[in-house]
Write a protein that holds these residues in place. Structure first.
Motif, short mmCIF file in Angstrom:
data_model
loop_
_atom_site.label_atom_id
_atom_site.label_comp_id
_atom_site.label_asym_id
_atom_site.label_seq_id
_atom_site.Cartn_x
_atom_site.Cartn_y
_atom_site.Cartn_z
N VAL A 90 0.92 -1.19 0.04
CA VAL A 90 0.18 -0.01 0.01
C VAL A 90 0.71 1.22 0.17
O VAL A 90 0.50 2.15 -0.64
CB VAL A 90 -0.94 -0.02 1.09
CG1 VAL A 90 -1.78 1.45 1.30
CG2 VAL A 90 -1.92 -1.15 1.29
N GLU A 91 1.90 1.20 0.72
CA GLU A 91 2.62 2.49 0.96
C GLU A 91 3.38 2.73 -0.50
O GLU A 91 3.70 4.19 -0.63
CB GLU A 91 4.01 2.39 2.00
CG GLU A 91 3.31 1.94 3.42
CD GLU A 91 2.77 0.35 3.47
OE1 GLU A 91 3.68 -0.38 3.29
OE2 GLU A 91 1.87 0.32 4.19
N ARG A 92 3.52 1.98 -1.13
CA ARG A 92 4.33 2.02 -2.38
C ARG A 92 3.28 2.09 -3.84
O ARG A 92 3.68 2.53 -4.98
CB ARG A 92 5.43 0.99 -2.70
CG ARG A 92 6.37 1.10 -1.79
CD ARG A 92 7.54 0.25 -2.26
NE ARG A 92 8.01 0.41 -3.46
CZ ARG A 92 9.05 1.41 -3.80
NH1 ARG A 92 9.52 2.43 -2.60
NH2 ARG A 92 9.61 1.51 -5.08
N LEU A 93 2.09 2.16 -3.59
CA LEU A 93 1.06 2.18 -4.70
C LEU A 93 1.12 3.53 -5.51
O LEU A 93 1.25 3.54 -6.75
CB LEU A 93 -0.32 1.79 -4.40
CG LEU A 93 -0.45 0.44 -3.99
CD1 LEU A 93 -2.01 0.14 -3.41
CD2 LEU A 93 -0.16 -0.62 -4.87
N GLU A 94 1.43 4.61 -5.07
CA GLU A 94 1.40 5.79 -5.66
C GLU A 94 2.77 6.20 -6.13
O GLU A 94 2.84 7.35 -6.84
CB GLU A 94 1.00 6.79 -4.70
CG GLU A 94 -0.73 6.73 -4.39
CD GLU A 94 -1.28 7.55 -3.66
OE1 GLU A 94 -0.82 8.78 -3.57
OE2 GLU A 94 -2.44 7.30 -3.10
N GLU A 95 3.82 5.34 -6.01
CA GLU A 95 5.16 5.84 -6.51
C GLU A 95 5.13 5.65 -7.89
O GLU A 95 4.47 4.85 -8.56
CB GLU A 95 6.31 4.81 -5.74
CG GLU A 95 6.38 4.44 -4.44
CD GLU A 95 7.33 5.82 -3.94
OE1 GLU A 95 8.03 6.18 -4.76
OE2 GLU A 95 7.11 6.23 -2.76
N GLU A 96 6.01 6.38 -8.50
CA GLU A 96 6.06 6.78 -9.87
C GLU A 96 7.08 5.77 -10.50
O GLU A 96 7.23 5.75 -11.87
CB GLU A 96 6.42 8.07 -10.38
CG GLU A 96 5.44 9.13 -9.98
CD GLU A 96 5.72 10.64 -10.52
OE1 GLU A 96 6.49 10.65 -11.20
OE2 GLU A 96 5.05 11.52 -9.75
N HIS A 97 7.92 5.02 -9.69
CA HIS A 97 8.80 4.03 -10.30
C HIS A 97 8.89 2.86 -9.38
O HIS A 97 8.07 2.74 -8.45
CB HIS A 97 10.26 4.67 -10.20
CG HIS A 97 10.65 5.11 -8.96
ND1 HIS A 97 11.33 4.47 -8.02
CD2 HIS A 97 10.44 6.34 -8.51
CE1 HIS A 97 11.45 5.27 -6.94
NE2 HIS A 97 11.24 6.39 -7.09
N GLY A 98 9.59 1.80 -9.83
CA GLY A 98 9.89 0.74 -9.05
C GLY A 98 8.85 -0.66 -9.29
O GLY A 98 8.79 -1.56 -8.55
N ARG A 99 8.36 -0.49 -10.56
CA ARG A 99 7.66 -1.64 -11.08
C ARG A 99 8.35 -2.30 -11.90
O ARG A 99 7.77 -3.36 -12.64
CB ARG A 99 5.97 -1.25 -11.08
CG ARG A 99 5.39 -0.46 -10.51
CD ARG A 99 3.91 0.28 -10.84
NE ARG A 99 3.26 0.53 -9.79
CZ ARG A 99 3.41 2.01 -9.57
NH1 ARG A 99 4.37 2.83 -10.19
NH2 ARG A 99 2.73 2.68 -8.59
N GLY A 100 9.36 -1.99 -12.50
CA GLY A 100 9.81 -2.74 -13.88
C GLY A 100 10.04 -4.29 -13.47
O GLY A 100 9.81 -5.02 -14.35
#
Length: 168
Positions: A90-100
């Protein structure tokens, strides 16, 4: 390929035309292209830190009816893939990076890292049916858990550079 964003699309477009022509992953081209773009972007941005003097190497082996193995290697310092935070918390769902890496694992049958994180190896099988869906992390083509062990196939020596020339 130089570590520049502008080099990614021409290389991916050229390689995907060759892969599509080979029919080695017929039905899975979209997933393969997504993972390839993510791997190259990660190598350029995180691996080589957009240093155009550093190169990103890509190797590809296609086997009709068996799929494709792709290896992307950068000249960076590497990283520990186990230390990459889960992009789905949940804390990272709005991050713009980190999903690659997450996207690569969803799109491919197997993804594993070698050489201290400077090399990503990915494998994708040909589609078993006309309708192909992205798998959940850790699931293989047969529905079982992935152990991320290399499939053992030797990689081809042929490489395609950013302008589409073949090298040996």
């Amino acid at each position: 390929m130089p570590s520049e964003f502008k080099a990614i699309s021409p290389l991916v477009d050229r390689l995907m035309r060759l892969i599509e022509g080979s029919r080695c992953v017929a039905g899975n081209e979209t997933a393969l292209e997504l993972a390839l773009r993510e791997a190259l972007s990660n190598a350029v941005v995180h691996g080589n830190r957009m240093d155009a003097h550093k190169l990103v190497q890509i190797r590809c082996q296609c086997q009709l009816g068996k799929g494709v193995t792709i290896v992307v290697t950068d000249q960076g310092r590497g990283f520990d893939p186990k230390a990459v935070p889960n992009p789905l918390v949940v804390e990272r769902l709005e991050e713009e990076h980190g999903r690659g890496i997450h996207l690569m694992r969803l799109a491919m049958d197997e993804v594993w890292f070698e050489r201290g994180g400077t090399e990503v190896r990915m494998r994708k099988s040909a589609a078993r049916s006309p309708r192909t869906a992205l798998r959940s992390i850790g699931e293989t083509a047969n529905g079982g858990p992935s152990n991320n062990i290399p499939c053992g196939a030797a990689l081809a020596d042929t490489q395609v550079d950013a302008v589409g020339r073949h090298e040996r």
